[in-house]
Design a protein around this motif. Structure first.
Motif, short mmCIF file in Angstrom:
data_model
loop_
_atom_site.label_atom_id
_atom_site.label_comp_id
_atom_site.label_asym_id
_atom_site.label_seq_id
_atom_site.Cartn_x
_atom_site.Cartn_y
_atom_site.Cartn_z
N ILE A 108 -2.49 -2.96 -0.46
CA ILE A 108 -2.79 -1.74 -1.22
C ILE A 108 -1.92 -0.60 -0.70
O ILE A 108 -1.32 0.14 -1.48
N ARG A 109 -1.79 -0.48 0.62
CA ARG A 109 -0.99 0.60 1.20
C ARG A 109 0.49 0.43 0.92
O ARG A 109 1.19 1.40 0.66
N ASP A 110 0.98 -0.82 0.98
CA ASP A 110 2.40 -1.07 0.70
C ASP A 110 2.79 -0.55 -0.67
O ASP A 110 3.93 -0.18 -0.91
N LEU A 168 -0.74 3.18 -2.33
CA LEU A 168 -2.10 3.66 -2.55
C LEU A 168 -2.70 4.05 -1.20
O LEU A 168 -3.25 3.21 -0.49
#
Lengths: 80, 740
Positions: A30-32, A35
């Motif tokens: 999700i962070r990649d 977000l």
């Protein structure tokens, strides 16, 4: 201003991510994709079977499943 | 200058397009050592610059999340390319810089290709490249990969970077007090112990420990278990502190600070928006229809069906040319070679075998062209999006779509790259289920079998029949996957996070290279493996020959026929210019005699084939396969198909041309089948079903075994698939026989 799980958001609704509850692989993925807390998102729509959900963040479109959207908490903007 | 440049970047940033533009035809495709991730290499030449270019897999990050990321990272630290060109999508700067930042953290010389600058300008996004370059401390070159604009400036910048021969200091950004303090503490320990410092910067290693990076941790454990344990202890301490105070994880904090750093750069007037950002873009307008709840699925079916129409209609003419070409070559060999084993080898083994396979090259080219078009335009991602809900039902992943499509979900792929494509799936269980079921898809090698049978028995409904075959393959594969996920491979599902790239018109160059690469792989396979197998099968069908006693019986029958006929008729047949097959110039009684002689010849040839190794094998299986409607000839062909599916066609060709001595009747194999009393539409359909489901070809089995990590799974796929195929074919044939 109201905080919601992304899953509860409706089409065309937008808001700012306040927290990501997922860790491990899902959290990393999700962070990649950018977000992270502070990112503005807008729900673009849902697949024909109402899942996955498509959203716009930082000028691109990405998709995730409803049960994954549950981990993303968004402060939604009032409907204009 | 003899330097290596690595091309890196996010998926959909135009990396492949730029690679094609830079290297043109000077490229070749291989694999990274030990793994099946595709490695493309090429050379860039311009004036006095000649650079080796390696295309790294597209990634969003440099974690050890996926195999692509590990491969890219390993290449960077082990092969140490002189420079990395990071291709950044200009309309997507913020997210793309996340990867860039990780190159800089690793201390790699990097320059930025700010790609698709035209698209971002159209969207009213203006980027101050000079400022961006100053703030990041790296060269930034605006490019338009599709037209090649900026590529010379880019390569000049890269060459300058190589020439300057300076290794930048790793970028050190602040990740907040908790992390920074821990990093400082760990960095000292790492530097003192010279722990992995040959390969990685000390602070980076510390960062990876904090990020829970499995790969670095296991390398560390192997190198220095004591220190590795200490580093993990610090990590645990920081983790629990962050968890208690901030209710989150170190990795999340690190990522937040990276994005914070990126935003701090972008906010220094790097980007200015000329227009209202919310205005509808073309892609969104298209998606309104294409992924619409009602129109979307209908359109998807229409597009896939259209692909068949396109492939079958437009490839018909060149397929015809190739067929007549090989017919012509066969004819020359027939008239010019002396009768005997060599002639039989050349015509039945080589020309029929290779011709049968190469004849389908145009079909495969058109099919790949269509797939590349869908893939490059961004439509395939929408297919994954729309179908994920369905795939999850069967215990698979939305990304499984790609493996299925590559394998022939849109007919014409190949299970070998399809099985390899499952590497993008992280969850071992979904991956295993996918790679075991993708061979059910209609690969390019099965197509010739279907095309042959359709041409012979379902000629009026070609496209419809292919469509039905595809639906059967999908249905069977999904049910089999569900079955596997419920029995042999149980377990929960993994994340589905995917980008929907903006639609764009693929470049002709990209399509051409893509199509050619895949077609060439098919031809190479056909030219080598298939030729070898074709010859082996010819030998199996020729040896051992009939014993003397039996050939004498046939000879006697011929003599009896000849002696019973009036001598004038015999003379007419045996005359040097009145060949047996020349039907036009001989009289009615001679014609009748000739037919009788031919009948004897056919029976002899058939008996000889039955007597051969292959014949005995096929005959032995007939007791079982008769329930599915297959005779021994089909059995031989199917056994050949274990080696490679296209062999089914060439073997049937060989089997039938050996059974017919009359060279004028070589004709097209589909005509032969259509007129053979042993064949009817039901047998053909039963064979189609069997071909869809039975054991994958040998190459695919090897891949499955390697990808699944055990020969057990290779053997499993052969047995499991063949049993399914057999059960289905028998069901179809038996029920069909009752109804029809």
């Amino acid at each position: 201003m109201q905080k919601l799980g992304m899953r509860q958001m409706k089409k065309k609704q937008s808001g700012t991510i306040t927290s990501i509850l997922a860790d491990g692989e899902l959290g990393r993925r999700i962070r990649d994709m950018g977000l992270v807390p502070g990112t503005k998102i807008q729900i673009m729509g849902r697949a024909p079977l109402y899942d996955p959900v498509a959203l716009r963040a930082m000028g691109f479109t990405l998709t995730l499943r409803n049960n994954e959207a549950n981990y993303i908490i968004v402060e939604v903007e009032e409907a204009k | 200058m003899n330097a290596t440049i690595a091309l890196a970047g996010n998926p959909n940033s135009g990396k492949t397009t730029l690679f094609n533009e830079l290297t043109g035809a000077r490229q070749h495709v291989g694999n990274y050592p030990g793994v099946t991730v595709e490695k493309k290499e090429g050379t860039y030449k311009q004036d006095d610059i000649s650079l080796k270019i390696v295309d790294l897999p597209g990634t969003y990050s440099l974690t050890a999340y996926s195999l692509e990321e590990v491969v890219a990272r390993d290449f960077l630290v082990q092969e140490k390319p002189e420079t990395v060109i990071d291709i950044v999508d200009a309309s997507n700067l913020e997210r793309n810089l996340y990867l860039m930042l990780q190159f800089m953290e690793l201390g790699i010389p990097v320059c930025m290709a700010l790609n698709m600058i035209d698209v971002s300008e159209k969207r009213g996004i203006e980027i101050d490249t000079k400022k961006l370059s100053e703030l990041l401390g790296i060269p930034v070159v605006p490019t338009i990969a599709r037209t090649g604009k900026g590529k010379q400036e880019l390569m000049k910048a890269a060459a300058d970077l190589v020439g300057s021969n300076t290794k930048p200091l790793p970028l050190e950004i602040s990740y907040g007090d908790d992390i920074d303090n821990a990093l400082a503490e760990m960095e000292v320990m790492i530097t003192d112990a010279m722990f992995l410092t040959q390969t990685y910067p000390a602070r980076w290693t510390a960062l990876k420990y904090l990020e829970n990076d499995e790969q670095i941790r296991s390398i560390g454990d192997a190198k220095n278990p004591g220190l590795s344990a200490k580093l993990k202890k610090i990590t645990d301490r920081v983790s629990s502190h962050i968890s208690n105070t901030l209710n989150t994880y170190p990795e999340a904090v690190i990522a937040d600070h990276r994005y914070g750093y990126i935003r701090s750069i972008i906010r220094q007037d790097v980007i200015t928006y000329q227009q209202d950002q919310d205005r509808l873009r073309i892609s969104d307008k298209i998606d309104r229809i294409v992924t619409n709840r009602f129109a979307g699925p209908l359109l998807m079916i229409a597009i896939i069906f259209g692909l068949y129409q396109f492939t079958f209609t437009y490839s018909e003419t060149p397929v015809g040319w190739l067929e007549s070409f090989f017919g012509w070559v066969g004819g020359i060999a027939e008239t010019n070679l002396p009768d005997g084993l060599v002639k039989s080898l050349i015509i039945s083994g080589i020309i029929d075998g290779v011709g049968g396979v190469l004849g389908f090259v145009p079909l495969i080219m058109f099919m790949f062209l269509g797939i590349s078009l869908l893939e490059d335009s961004g439509y395939l991602a929408r297919v994954a999006f729309m179908l994920d809900r369905v795939f999850r039902i069967f215990g698979l992943h939305g990304s499984s779509v790609m493996a299925f499509i590559v394998s022939g979900g849109i007919a014409g792929g190949c299970a070998v790259p399809g099985v390899m494509a499952t590497r993008t799936l992280k969850s071992p269980k979904e991956r295993l289920a996918t790679l075991l079921t993708v061979p059910f898809m209609n690969c390019g090698a099965k197509l010739p079998v279907f095309v042959l049978l359709i041409a012979a028995f379902f000629a009026e409904n070609k496209a419809m029949m292919m469509f039905i075959i595809t639906l059967i393959a999908w249905g069977g594969a999904l049910l089999a996957a569900k079955f596997l996920r419920m029995t042999v491979i149980k377990g929960a599902s993994t994340p589905f996070i995917m980008e929907l790239p903006p639609y764009h018109l693929p470049t002709f160059k990209g399509l051409a290279i893509h199509t050619w690469e895949r077609t060439w792989q098919y031809i190479k396979k056909a030219g080598t493996v298939i030729l070898g197998i074709s010859i082996i099968l010819w030998a199996m069908m020729t040896f051992p020959g009939l014993p003397e006693t039996q050939t004498q019986i046939f000879e006697q029958q011929r003599q009896t026929l000849l002696s019973a006929a009036p001598s004038a008729v015999v003379a007419e047949i045996e005359a040097p210019d009145g060949k047996k097959d020349d039907e036009t110039e001989i009289s009615e009684p001679a014609q009748q005699l000739n037919d009788k002689l031919l009948a004897v010849d056919r029976v002899e040839a058939e008996t000889a084939l039955k007597h051969s190794i292959a014949g005995r094998f096929g005959t032995a299986l007939e007791g079982l396969t008769q329930f599915a409607g297959f005779d021994w000839r089909t059995n031989i062909a199917l056994v050949g198909g274990f080696a490679a599916k296209e062999v089914v066609v060439s073997t049937l060709g060989t089997a039938y041309s050996l059974g017919e001595v009359d060279p004028e009747e070589i004709g097209s194999l589909s005509d032969v089948l259509a007129n053979d009393p042993g064949w009817n539409p039901l047998v053909a359909f039963s064979l189609i079903i069997f071909t869809i489901f039975y054991a994958p070809c040998f190459v695919a089995v090897v891949c499955i075994a390697r990808e699944a990590g055990s020969w057990k799974w290779g053997a499993f796929s052969m047995v499991f698939n063949t049993v399914i195929a057999f059960i289905l074919s028998i069901t179809v044939y038996q029920i069909g026989s009752i109804i029809l």
